[in-house]
Design a protein around this motif. Structure first.
Motif, PDB file in Angstrom:
ATOM      1  N   ASN A  41       0.856  -1.201   0.000  1.00 56.69           N
ATOM      2  CA  ASN A  41       0.000   0.000   0.000  1.00 56.69           C
ATOM      3  C   ASN A  41       0.885   1.242   0.000  1.00 56.69           C
ATOM      4  O   ASN A  41       1.282   1.734   1.057  1.00 56.69           O
ATOM      5  CB  ASN A  41      -0.917   0.019   1.224  1.00 56.69           C
ATOM      6  N   PRO A  43       1.873   5.309  -1.416  1.00 58.15           N
ATOM      7  CA  PRO A  43       1.293   6.546  -1.955  1.00 58.15           C
ATOM      8  C   PRO A  43       1.625   6.654  -3.442  1.00 58.15           C
ATOM      9  O   PRO A  43       2.285   5.784  -3.998  1.00 58.15           O
ATOM     10  CB  PRO A  43       1.973   7.643  -1.144  1.00 58.15           C
ATOM     11  N   THR A  44       1.212   7.711  -4.075  1.00 59.35           N
ATOM     12  CA  THR A  44       1.486   7.870  -5.501  1.00 59.35           C
ATOM     13  C   THR A  44       2.965   7.684  -5.789  1.00 59.35           C
ATOM     14  O   THR A  44       3.828   7.932  -4.939  1.00 59.35           O
ATOM     15  CB  THR A  44       1.051   9.270  -5.983  1.00 59.35           C
ATOM     16  N   CYS A  45       3.267   7.236  -6.980  1.00 58.32           N
ATOM     17  CA  CYS A  45       4.649   6.913  -7.356  1.00 58.32           C
ATOM     18  C   CYS A  45       5.604   8.082  -7.142  1.00 58.32           C
ATOM     19  O   CYS A  45       6.712   7.895  -6.649  1.00 58.32           O
ATOM     20  CB  CYS A  45       4.711   6.459  -8.800  1.00 58.32           C
ATOM     21  N   TYR A  46       5.193   9.286  -7.517  1.00 61.81           N
ATOM     22  CA  TYR A  46       6.066  10.448  -7.364  1.00 61.81           C
ATOM     23  C   TYR A  46       6.443  10.660  -5.901  1.00 61.81           C
ATOM     24  O   TYR A  46       7.614  10.825  -5.579  1.00 61.81           O
ATOM     25  CB  TYR A  46       5.388  11.712  -7.901  1.00 61.81           C
ATOM     26  N   ALA A  47       5.462  10.615  -5.025  1.00 63.04           N
ATOM     27  CA  ALA A  47       5.731  10.809  -3.596  1.00 63.04           C
ATOM     28  C   ALA A  47       6.617   9.694  -3.070  1.00 63.04           C
ATOM     29  O   ALA A  47       7.552   9.943  -2.309  1.00 63.04           O
ATOM     30  CB  ALA A  47       4.432  10.879  -2.805  1.00 63.04           C
TER      31      ALA A  47
END
Length: 62
Positions: A41, A43-47
């Protein structure tokens, strides 16, 4: 943070140093997340990429 570091292939000792925790504590959390199937689980890939970069930098040996 532990989840992100694990997903990025960062070892428990480096994650522990970055977070000010023990390697054993990080290992316990990783095993628990693997067992309850929440380790993926993220967070978004960038983060996740930015946080993994911070863990590598902050967890490096000084």
């Amino acid at each position: 943070m532990i989840r992100i570091g694990h997903a990025a292939g960062i070892d428990n000792a480096t994650i522990a140093r970055a977070l000010g925790r023990t390697k054993a504590a990080v290992g316990t959390h990783v095993r628990r997340m693997i067992k309850d199937e929440t380790i993926g689980n993220l967070p978004t890939c960038y983060a996740a990429d930015k946080l993994a970069e911070m863990l590598r930098r902050e967890g490096g040996r000084k």
